[in-house]
Design an enzyme around this catalytic site. Structure first.
Site, mmCIF file in Angstrom:
data_model
loop_
_atom_site.group_PDB
_atom_site.id
_atom_site.type_symbol
_atom_site.label_atom_id
_atom_site.label_comp_id
_atom_site.label_asym_id
_atom_site.label_seq_id
_atom_site.Cartn_x
_atom_site.Cartn_y
_atom_site.Cartn_z
ATOM 1 N N CYS A 387 -3.620 -5.210 4.258
ATOM 2 C CA CYS A 387 -2.515 -5.092 3.420
ATOM 3 C C CYS A 387 -1.303 -6.255 3.347
ATOM 4 O O CYS A 387 -1.615 -6.664 2.579
ATOM 5 C CB CYS A 387 -1.693 -3.624 4.268
ATOM 6 S SG CYS A 387 -0.741 -2.627 2.644
ATOM 7 N N HIS A 513 -6.091 -0.408 4.649
ATOM 8 C CA HIS A 513 -5.845 -0.380 6.641
ATOM 9 C C HIS A 513 -7.324 0.332 6.812
ATOM 10 O O HIS A 513 -7.008 1.092 7.380
ATOM 11 C CB HIS A 513 -4.636 0.438 6.833
ATOM 12 C CG HIS A 513 -3.534 0.146 6.480
ATOM 13 N ND1 HIS A 513 -2.550 -0.781 6.918
ATOM 14 C CD2 HIS A 513 -2.449 0.382 5.507
ATOM 15 C CE1 HIS A 513 -1.742 -1.048 7.321
ATOM 16 N NE2 HIS A 513 -1.191 -0.557 5.732
ATOM 17 N N GLU A 515 -8.287 -0.048 9.880
ATOM 18 C CA GLU A 515 -8.200 -0.353 11.004
ATOM 19 C C GLU A 515 -7.830 1.681 11.961
ATOM 20 O O GLU A 515 -7.971 2.213 12.940
ATOM 21 C CB GLU A 515 -6.886 -1.142 11.922
ATOM 22 C CG GLU A 515 -5.914 -0.540 11.473
ATOM 23 C CD GLU A 515 -4.759 -0.730 10.143
ATOM 24 O OE1 GLU A 515 -6.054 -1.197 9.054
ATOM 25 O OE2 GLU A 515 -3.621 -1.379 9.989
HETATM 26 N N1 GLN Z 1 5.353 -4.452 2.355
HETATM 27 C C1 GLN Z 1 4.135 -4.426 1.970
HETATM 28 C C2 GLN Z 1 4.214 -2.900 0.616
HETATM 29 O O1 GLN Z 1 4.794 -2.577 0.782
HETATM 30 C C3 GLN Z 1 2.642 -3.847 2.204
HETATM 31 C C4 GLN Z 1 2.546 -2.729 3.032
HETATM 32 C C5 GLN Z 1 1.652 -2.975 4.579
HETATM 33 O O2 GLN Z 1 1.190 -4.325 4.888
HETATM 34 N N2 GLN Z 1 1.749 -1.269 4.687
HETATM 35 O O3 GLN Z 1 3.050 -3.003 0.078
#
Ligand code: GLN
Length: 539
Positions: A387, A513, A515
């Site tokens: 992300c 994600h 994970e």
């Molecule tokens: N802050 C970034 C976004 O909002 C990444 C979010 C995250 O890593 N979950 O896109």
């Protein structure tokens, strides 16, 4: 009739109630039952989405996009039943809907009270979980907090009523307590006696106790606990310090016949227990040889729970690759002022075999993460960006390969001339922060012959998301022409879901994600391949 098991905790928090509930879930699944897990959280937040990872640990995301307590992550790692919005119940949700109904006049002029209106709302939400899936056999309901807390009272009252209404063989209570050891090595049962009394005052007689203790409790201690708590001697179990991994706890309980007693109490005929996957996982765990050291470069480093699912997924990938994964937790802010990353990450420093930049929000420490990305890229050290970690790869590429010194995400710099990461279009007008990101399960398609495809062994990927920003499409051409591989897209190709470094052993970033779906018995494919690459890098 569905069966209900209420899991409560006493004496103090952090006894591992979530792991105990999940382990029981794993055992009942091993007996062929269809289990659903529910967490009741007494806090007033509607969900965990707006809570700081510093204070409350990670936000766990479900397929349907609920931002929940990290205990749901435990359930997902131990059990296989669907987890969705309905499986996480908070005081905030309960009050929000009761107050909404009151405003709509649906209580027909009655005075709206904790009992019965709040407790009914809790009960209905618990009952709704089983209704959603007609094949449900057992619902395990974990009540957060510790008995005696003001805020858990409505949940305990709802549990009491459900136990009473369901009848003895349809709903049981399991209470988790602590047996501390005092100087001289003596184990003390008094806190457990008091804790069970507190349960009895709430009108609930626990059917079984799970005692957290440094060692397996001996017969005398169990008999004493039994005598003072009205819980049968056979119904007192120990969750002792095992020194291996929490994933052995289902087997620890199995050896004490905990699941057999549960089945007996619930009037379910005993059936064959198939725990092969747990035994074979523990076998692989025991046979691990050698180590890989992974540098986690993030901003919430002090609290282990802040990146809980990431750490667990690394551990699972270690089991699958036959190595121990050692974590080097590196606060990215620390890298910002460092001239020479080798001294922190390289062979003359911590010597990491792989770098992982996890998800995150806000500006602090971003430049340190970009440095870590550039370091891993140029030193050909495996890198995994999740992300925010993928967005960091793109910013690094913009700044250091394309030479746009101000390349940035508009999350961190709104005035940059090179907004390589920018707000998702449907986020532009969002004012409310709770539950409004791009959340939950979305499909992605991997490019043929990419590292992404090779990891999943297929092109169709379904993973969970939680972000507001994305790879900015107007830079696709320049990024690709300069060599960055865009290796995953949404099915309509409108959003970039993954990027890969060319001429690099393993440099991959994903907007989702992975994970959240990793299990000790089946590691996430990307974590598995990342650790495989780190293992190769070390040898
Ligand atoms: N802050 C970034 C976004 O909002 C990444 C979010 C995250 O890593 N979950 O896109």
């Amino acid at each position: 009739m569905n069966k209900y098991i209420f899991i409560t905790g006493g004496v103090c928090s952090s006894l591992g109630k979530g792991v105990a509930a999940s382990s029981l879930g794993a055992l009942l699944e091993g007996r062929g039952l269809n289990v659903r897990m529910v967490k009741c959280d007494p806090y007033i937040n509607v969900d965990a989405g707006t809570m700081s990872p510093y204070q409350h640990g990670e936000v766990y995301v479900t397929d349907d996009g609920a931002e929940t307590d990290l205990d749901l992550g435990n359930y997902a790692r131990f059990t296989s039943g669907t987890l969705c919005r309905a499986n996480s119940i908070t005081t905030g949700q309960v009050y929000e809907s009761v107050i909404r109904k009151e405003r709509e006049g649906r209580y027909l002029g009655r005075c709206v009270q904790i009992i019965p209106h709040i407790t009914d709302e809790i009960k209905n939400r618990i009952l709704a979980v089983a209704k959603e899936d007609p094949d449900t056999d057992v619902v395990i309901v974990e009540i957060g907090g510790t008995v005696g807390d003001y805020e858990s009272v409505p949940f305990l009252e709802a549990a009491r009523q459900l136990i009473h209404e369901s009848g003895k063989t349809n709903a049981i209570s399991i209470h988790l307590t602590l047996i501390p050891e005092v100087a001289g090595g003596e184990l003390k049962t008094k806190p457990t006696q008091h804790s069970v009394k507190a349960m009895q005052e709430m009108g609930i007689q626990p059917d079984m106790l799970i005692c957290r203790a440094p060692v397996m409790l001996d017969e005398d201690t169990c008999r004493k606990i039994s005598l003072f708590t009205n819980v049968g001697y056979d119904e007192v179990f120990t969750s002792y310090d095992i020194g291996t991994t929490i994933y052995e706890i289902p087997l620890v309980f199995f050896e004490q016949k905990l699941d057999q007693i549960v089945l007996k109490k619930l009037g379910v005929e005993s059936r064959h227990a198939d725990l092969d996957q747990w035994y074979s996982m523990m076998d692989k765990f025991a046979k691990r040889a050698g180590k890989v050291r992974i540098g986690i470069v993030g901003k919430y480093m002090e609290l282990h729970d802040a990146y809980k699912s990431v750490y667990e997924a690394l551990f699972h990938a270690g089991i699958e690759n036959g190595v121990e994964v050692e974590l080097a937790k590196i606060d990215s802010a620390r890298l910002e002022g460092a001239d020479d990353l080798d001294s922190i990450m390289g062979n003359d420093g911590g010597g990491v075999d792989g770098v992982l930049v996890p998800g995150g929000f806000g500006q602090r420490g971003i430049n340190g993460m970009i440095k870590a990305s550039a370091w891993a890229r140029t030193n050909k050290v495996p890198y995994f960006g999740i992300c925010l970690g993928m967005q960091i790869m793109v910013i690094d590429w913009g700044r250091n390969i394309l030479g746009w010194k101000d390349a940035d995400s508009t999350e961190f710099n709104q005035d940059t001339k090179h907004p390589v990461i920018s707000l998702l279009e449907d986020q532009v007008d969002v004012k409310n922060y709770g539950g409004t990101m791009r959340l939950g399960k979305w499909d992605a398609v991997a490019e043929q012959d990419s590292k992404l495809e090779r990891a999943y062994k297929q092109t169709n990927i379904h993973e969970r998301h939680r972000h507001r920003y994305e790879f900015s499409n107007k830079y696709r051409k320049e990024m690709q022409e300069s060599g960055l591989r865009l290796s995953g897209f949404t099915p309509d190709r409108s959003l970039v879901e993954a990027v890969e470094w060319p001429d690099h052993p393993w440099g991959l970033g994903v907007q989702f994600h992975p994970e959240f779906k990793s299990k000790p018995t089946a590691a996430s494919p990307l974590f598995r391949e990342f650790i495989a690459a780190a293992k190769k890098d070390r040898s």
